[in-house]
Design an enzyme around this catalytic site. Structure first.
Site, PDB file in Angstrom:
ATOM      1  N   CYS A  46     147.950 -78.514  66.329  1.00 16.77           N
ATOM      2  CA  CYS A  46     147.695 -79.260  65.092  1.00 16.77           C
ATOM      3  C   CYS A  46     149.005 -79.723  64.460  1.00 16.77           C
ATOM      4  O   CYS A  46     149.984 -78.981  64.413  1.00 16.77           O
ATOM      5  CB  CYS A  46     146.908 -78.388  64.117  1.00 16.77           C
ATOM      6  SG  CYS A  46     146.465 -79.253  62.596  1.00 16.77           S
ATOM      7  N   CYS A  50     150.357 -75.514  57.937  1.00 12.67           N
ATOM      8  CA  CYS A  50     149.759 -74.427  57.148  1.00 12.67           C
ATOM      9  C   CYS A  50     150.366 -73.090  57.622  1.00 12.67           C
ATOM     10  O   CYS A  50     150.191 -72.710  58.790  1.00 12.67           O
ATOM     11  CB  CYS A  50     148.241 -74.435  57.329  1.00 12.67           C
ATOM     12  SG  CYS A  50     147.531 -76.081  57.117  1.00 12.67           S
ATOM     13  N   CYS A  53     148.581 -70.387  59.879  1.00  9.15           N
ATOM     14  CA  CYS A  53     147.681 -70.794  60.960  1.00  9.15           C
ATOM     15  C   CYS A  53     148.305 -70.726  62.351  1.00  9.15           C
ATOM     16  O   CYS A  53     149.350 -71.332  62.607  1.00  9.15           O
ATOM     17  CB  CYS A  53     147.160 -72.206  60.694  1.00  9.15           C
ATOM     18  SG  CYS A  53     145.869 -72.672  61.853  1.00  9.15           S
ATOM     19  N   CYS A  90     129.113 -73.211  63.084  1.00 10.84           N
ATOM     20  CA  CYS A  90     130.233 -73.905  62.460  1.00 10.84           C
ATOM     21  C   CYS A  90     131.283 -74.252  63.511  1.00 10.84           C
ATOM     22  O   CYS A  90     131.826 -73.362  64.174  1.00 10.84           O
ATOM     23  CB  CYS A  90     130.832 -72.997  61.381  1.00 10.84           C
ATOM     24  SG  CYS A  90     132.227 -73.751  60.553  1.00 10.84           S
ATOM     25  N   CYS A 123     127.557 -76.831  60.559  1.00  9.86           N
ATOM     26  CA  CYS A 123     128.747 -76.985  59.731  1.00  9.86           C
ATOM     27  C   CYS A 123     129.888 -77.464  60.619  1.00  9.86           C
ATOM     28  O   CYS A 123     129.983 -77.052  61.779  1.00  9.86           O
ATOM     29  CB  CYS A 123     129.086 -75.631  59.102  1.00  9.86           C
ATOM     30  SG  CYS A 123     130.640 -75.634  58.206  1.00  9.86           S
ATOM     31  N   CYS A 183     131.433 -76.366  51.784  1.00 12.81           N
ATOM     32  CA  CYS A 183     131.827 -74.982  52.004  1.00 12.81           C
ATOM     33  C   CYS A 183     133.322 -74.951  51.726  1.00 12.81           C
ATOM     34  O   CYS A 183     134.099 -75.583  52.445  1.00 12.81           O
ATOM     35  CB  CYS A 183     131.531 -74.583  53.449  1.00 12.81           C
ATOM     36  SG  CYS A 183     132.292 -73.023  53.925  1.00 12.81           S
ATOM     37  N   ARG A 255     131.083 -65.849  51.342  1.00 10.84           N
ATOM     38  CA  ARG A 255     131.216 -65.413  52.742  1.00 10.84           C
ATOM     39  C   ARG A 255     132.437 -64.525  52.923  1.00 10.84           C
ATOM     40  O   ARG A 255     133.569 -64.957  52.673  1.00 10.84           O
ATOM     41  CB  ARG A 255     131.299 -66.655  53.644  1.00 10.84           C
ATOM     42  CG  ARG A 255     131.250 -66.326  55.134  1.00 10.84           C
ATOM     43  CD  ARG A 255     130.964 -67.566  55.979  1.00 10.84           C
ATOM     44  NE  ARG A 255     129.720 -68.179  55.582  1.00 10.84           N
ATOM     45  CZ  ARG A 255     129.612 -69.431  55.121  1.00 10.84           C
ATOM     46  NH1 ARG A 255     130.661 -70.208  55.043  1.00 10.84           N
ATOM     47  NH2 ARG A 255     128.434 -69.906  54.746  1.00 10.84           N
TER      48      ARG A 255
HETATM   49  N1  SAM Z   1     141.813 -77.772  60.435  1.00 13.89           N
HETATM   50  C1  SAM Z   1     140.757 -77.566  59.540  1.00 13.89           C
HETATM   51  C2  SAM Z   1     141.237 -77.335  58.138  1.00 13.89           C
HETATM   52  O1  SAM Z   1     142.405 -77.099  57.944  1.00 13.89           O
HETATM   53  O2  SAM Z   1     140.410 -77.432  57.212  1.00 13.89           O
HETATM   54  C3  SAM Z   1     139.804 -76.460  59.930  1.00 13.89           C
HETATM   55  C4  SAM Z   1     140.266 -75.183  60.534  1.00 13.89           C
HETATM   56  S1  SAM Z   1     141.147 -74.067  59.485  1.00 13.89           S
HETATM   57  C5  SAM Z   1     141.648 -72.915  60.685  1.00 13.89           C
HETATM   58  C6  SAM Z   1     139.912 -73.303  58.466  1.00 13.89           C
HETATM   59  C7  SAM Z   1     140.339 -72.212  57.519  1.00 13.89           C
HETATM   60  O3  SAM Z   1     140.544 -70.997  58.223  1.00 13.89           O
HETATM   61  C8  SAM Z   1     141.621 -72.385  56.753  1.00 13.89           C
HETATM   62  O4  SAM Z   1     141.483 -73.239  55.654  1.00 13.89           O
HETATM   63  C9  SAM Z   1     141.903 -70.963  56.311  1.00 13.89           C
HETATM   64  O5  SAM Z   1     141.276 -70.699  55.078  1.00 13.89           O
HETATM   65  C10 SAM Z   1     141.284 -70.114  57.419  1.00 13.89           C
HETATM   66  N2  SAM Z   1     142.325 -69.471  58.240  1.00 13.89           N
HETATM   67  C11 SAM Z   1     143.092 -70.064  59.172  1.00 13.89           C
HETATM   68  N3  SAM Z   1     143.965 -69.176  59.705  1.00 13.89           N
HETATM   69  C12 SAM Z   1     143.747 -68.002  59.093  1.00 13.89           C
HETATM   70  C13 SAM Z   1     144.344 -66.716  59.186  1.00 13.89           C
HETATM   71  N4  SAM Z   1     145.363 -66.486  60.020  1.00 13.89           N
HETATM   72  N5  SAM Z   1     143.873 -65.722  58.425  1.00 13.89           N
HETATM   73  C14 SAM Z   1     142.845 -65.964  57.576  1.00 13.89           C
HETATM   74  N6  SAM Z   1     142.254 -67.158  57.423  1.00 13.89           N
HETATM   75  C15 SAM Z   1     142.694 -68.173  58.163  1.00 13.89           C
HETATM   76  C1  DTB Z   2     136.904 -70.260  56.938  1.00 14.61           C
HETATM   77  O1  DTB Z   2     137.123 -70.249  55.706  1.00 14.61           O
HETATM   78  N1  DTB Z   2     137.244 -69.285  57.767  1.00 14.61           N
HETATM   79  C2  DTB Z   2     136.914 -69.643  59.133  1.00 14.61           C
HETATM   80  C3  DTB Z   2     136.145 -70.972  58.955  1.00 14.61           C
HETATM   81  N2  DTB Z   2     136.296 -71.255  57.556  1.00 14.61           N
HETATM   82  C4  DTB Z   2     136.461 -72.134  59.783  1.00 14.61           C
HETATM   83  C5  DTB Z   2     138.083 -69.670  60.015  1.00 14.61           C
HETATM   84  C6  DTB Z   2     138.825 -68.366  60.040  1.00 14.61           C
HETATM   85  C7  DTB Z   2     139.980 -68.510  60.979  1.00 14.61           C
HETATM   86  C8  DTB Z   2     140.679 -67.214  61.205  1.00 14.61           C
HETATM   87  C9  DTB Z   2     141.851 -67.342  62.052  1.00 14.61           C
HETATM   88  C10 DTB Z   2     141.611 -67.781  63.469  1.00 14.61           C
HETATM   89  O2  DTB Z   2     140.558 -67.535  64.069  1.00 14.61           O
HETATM   90  O3  DTB Z   2     142.532 -68.403  64.011  1.00 14.61           O
HETATM   91 FE1  SF4 Z   3     145.751 -77.490  61.301  1.00 13.80          FE
HETATM   92 FE2  SF4 Z   3     145.437 -74.847  61.012  1.00 13.80          FE
HETATM   93 FE3  SF4 Z   3     146.193 -76.334  58.927  1.00 13.80          FE
HETATM   94 FE4  SF4 Z   3     143.665 -76.556  59.859  1.00 13.80          FE
HETATM   95  S1  SF4 Z   3     144.582 -74.747  58.924  1.00 13.80           S
HETATM   96  S2  SF4 Z   3     145.080 -78.235  59.282  1.00 13.80           S
HETATM   97  S3  SF4 Z   3     144.049 -76.219  62.063  1.00 13.80           S
HETATM   98  S4  SF4 Z   3     147.375 -76.013  60.843  1.00 13.80           S
END
Ligand code: SAM
Ligand code: DTB
Ligand code: SF4
Length: 332
Positions: A46, A50, A53, A90, A123, A183, A255
């Protein structure tokens, strides 16, 4: 509003729990927890930064990048999810966003059309959307769109610099306007203060219409990310935030999301008592581990809770006509 959230949060824990329980009982059927299955349909690589992530291309997290999954494989997973009792499927993609007319967006629409025929709530979480993309997703059968604000407006630039809080709110507005449920929630453990967490809830509670669901994630520290060495969120801080979310957003599913592998059964029980009524179900989140299905079913059974029945006709919550529509509260 903020002052009230602050007051609620800082009460003695049992007083807060008692109030949250009362709100929960007034708004939700007894003892039901929604089971949602997550699937990463496009993993890693990506462009965004963030800081939490594992899927950002900016950090060396060791994650294997995978292209958009074919519709056949997604359908296999979706059928398995439905068979296991999950009522929401989702699909997440590690993109900054999607653009109409591109091959990959057309592929996603095709996947959504097929999955929605299975009758589960559908979703997606694909990053930024314009109004037209949102309209097309709704038409293809998406019932809810996940797009988190993650933290307070003030703390957001310490977490992400490649897009802004307002970019996130714009997408949420497009989702609302297209008639999909929103959501939207956040993550605890990003180096934020309690005040940042409450400000996040204040923003969410100001949405008109309110979010249909509010995921509360606890940071799962990912090796290679700037937040790899952050410490575990305190369990009572998590429980308090869930309780305040339940009171501030009585009609939203709260959730209990990422981070359950680090929570004891007792801690999860407290989260349910405080008002959490939805979980991600299945051994994998997007890239990170989640509890075993059997352990979750056993836990629910032990607590006398049961999986919620599907809401196939899920409608987006109605807006309050007396307030301006959109995610940005009046005066913000
Ligand atoms: N790329 C899309 C976005 O940014 O909306 C969707 C995927 S993103 C991984 C969805 C959510 O997962 C993020 O907004 C964050 O709240 C959660 N998330 C991602 N990495 C995480 C982590 N290491 N621990 C907890 N929550 C995480
Ligand atoms: C959300 O708030 N949590 C989910 C879903 N929306 C997409 C994602 C959690 C991701 C946790 C870290 C991972 O699996 O990489
Ligand atoms: Fe990309 Fe992860 Fe940020 Fe979603 S949360 S925009 S997958 S870097």
């Amino acid at each position: 509003m903020y002052a009230e959230l602050h007051r609620l949060y800082h009460q003695p824990l049992f007083d807060l729990l008692k109030q949250a329980r009362g709100v929960h009982e007034a708004h939700w059927p007894e003892g039901q927890v929604q089971l949602c299955t997550l699937l990463s349909i496009k993993t890693g690589g990506c462009s965004e930064d963030c800081g939490y992530c594992a899927q950002s291309a900016r950090f060396d997290t060791g994650l294997k990048v995978e292209r958009l999954m074919g519709a056949g494989e997604v359908m296999e997973r979706a059928r398995a999810a439905a068979a296991s009792g999950s009522t929401r499927f989702c699909m997440g993609a590690a993109w900054r966003g999607v653009r109409g007319g591109t091959e990959r967006f057309e592929q996603v629409l095709d996947i959504v059309r097929q999955v929605s025929a299975l009758g589960m709530e559908v979703c997606t979480t694909l990053g930024e959307l314009g109004p037209e993309e949102a309209r097309q997703l709704k038409e293809a059968g998406v019932t809810a769109y996940n797009h988190n604000i993650d933290t307070s407006r003030e703390h957001y630039p310490n977490v992400v610099t490649s897009h802004t809080y307002d970019d996130r709110l714009r997408t949420i507005k497009n989702v609302q306007d297209a008639g999909m449920s929103v959501c939207c929630g956040g993550i605890l453990g990003l180096g934020e203060t309690i005040e940042d967490r409450l400000k996040m809830l204040e923003v969410l509670a100001g949405f008109n219409p309110p979010p249909e669901s509010v995921p509360i994630n606890s940071l799962m520290p990912m090796p290679g990310t700037p937040m790899a060495d952050h410490s575990q969120v305190d369990v009572f801080d998590l429980v308090r935030l869930i309780a305040v979310a339940r009171i501030a957003l009585p009609g939203a599913k709260v959730r209990l999301s990422a981070g359950r592998t680090a929570l004891s059964r007792e801690a999860q029980a407290l989260c349910f008592f405080a008002g959490a009524n939805s979980i991600f179900y299945g051994e994998k989140l997007l890239t990170a581990p989640n509890p075993e299905k059997n352990d979750d079913l056993t836990l629910l059974h032990t607590l006398g809770l049961m999986p919620q029945q599907p809401d196939r006709g899920l409608e987006a919550p109605g807006a309050d006509p007396a307030r301006p529509r959109g995610p940005v509260p009046c005066g913000a």
